[in-house]
Design a protein around this motif. Structure first.
Motif, short mmCIF file in Angstrom:
data_model
loop_
_atom_site.label_atom_id
_atom_site.label_comp_id
_atom_site.label_asym_id
_atom_site.label_seq_id
_atom_site.Cartn_x
_atom_site.Cartn_y
_atom_site.Cartn_z
N ASP A 233 -16.37 25.66 2.85
CA ASP A 233 -17.50 25.56 3.78
C ASP A 233 -17.49 26.73 4.77
N CYS A 234 -16.31 27.09 5.25
CA CYS A 234 -16.19 28.25 6.15
C CYS A 234 -16.60 29.53 5.43
N ALA B 75 -28.94 30.03 4.53
CA ALA B 75 -28.21 28.81 4.91
C ALA B 75 -28.75 27.60 4.17
N ARG C 31 -26.46 24.80 1.95
CA ARG C 31 -26.23 23.68 2.86
C ARG C 31 -25.49 22.50 2.26
N ASN D 254 -20.32 29.76 5.30
CA ASN D 254 -20.85 30.23 6.58
C ASN D 254 -20.72 31.74 6.72
N LEU D 255 -19.59 32.26 6.30
CA LEU D 255 -19.39 33.72 6.35
C LEU D 255 -20.34 34.43 5.39
N VAL E 123 -23.38 33.45 4.70
CA VAL E 123 -24.68 33.50 5.38
C VAL E 123 -24.73 34.71 6.32
N ILE E 124 -23.66 34.91 7.06
CA ILE E 124 -23.60 36.05 7.98
C ILE E 124 -23.63 37.36 7.20
#
Length: 175
Positions: free
Chosen positions: A110-111, A97, A101, A114-115, A117-118
């Motif tokens: 941005d979404c 992350a 960032r 985030n995915l 990172v997962i």
């Protein structure tokens, strides 16, 4: 309210100038301070304690049906998961992350970040939580494999969590 309004007027000129100054200060404070403080391990352990309770519930359930070997495994392995696997997985997620960032400019990107990172955290979770299963092939008793894997997981988790190398790699912004 009247006194506050008068003070704001004296200090900043008027309410609009105060709001502009406050917006600048708050934005600057967020950008400088958000993510710059250590996330304490004790807080992670408090937050992740329900994971420990569920694992111990599984151990008690196995014990209740007379399966002492699995009960011992789950009791011992859950401590390794809680003190080792959870901090390791979270440290890795923080690391990924921190590299992503910077806002991408579009909400969809941005979404997607985030995915990412997962998605990057899943292999680490599979390895750390699957480690006790791998250790079963080296030991005849499940409790011994759980103890050995827990010792390794806790050692690795604490080394990663408190490592200056990882903190430096993240720019001191993760834990």
């Amino acid at each position: 309210r009247e006194i506050v309004t008068q003070c704001v007027g004296k200090w900043f000129g008027d309410e609009e100038q105060f709001e502009a100054a406050a917006h600048t200060w708050v934005s600057k404070a967020f950008s400088e301070q958000l993510g710059m403080h250590m996330f304490p391990l004790w807080l992670l352990l408090v937050v992740s304690s329900p994971f420990l309770w569920v694992s111990w519930d599984m151990a008690v359930s196995h014990h209740a049906i007379g399966d002492r070997e699995d009960a011992n495994f789950w009791f011992i392995a859950s401590v390794g998961y809680w003190l080792g696997a959870v901090p390791t997985c979270l440290a890795w997620a923080f690391y990924v992350a921190s590299k992503l960032r910077t806002p991408c400019g579009a909400r969809s990107w941005d979404c997607l970040a985030n995915l990412l990172v997962i998605a990057a955290s899943v292999p680490v979770a599979v390895v750390t939580f699957g480690f006790p299963v791998l250790m079963e092939s080296f030991f005849d008793q499940l409790a011994v494999s759980a103890a050995a894997s827990s010792a390794v997981l806790v050692t690795v988790g604490l080394l990663i969590w408190f490592s200056n190398v990882f903190q430096h790699a993240l720019g001191g912004c993760w834990l």
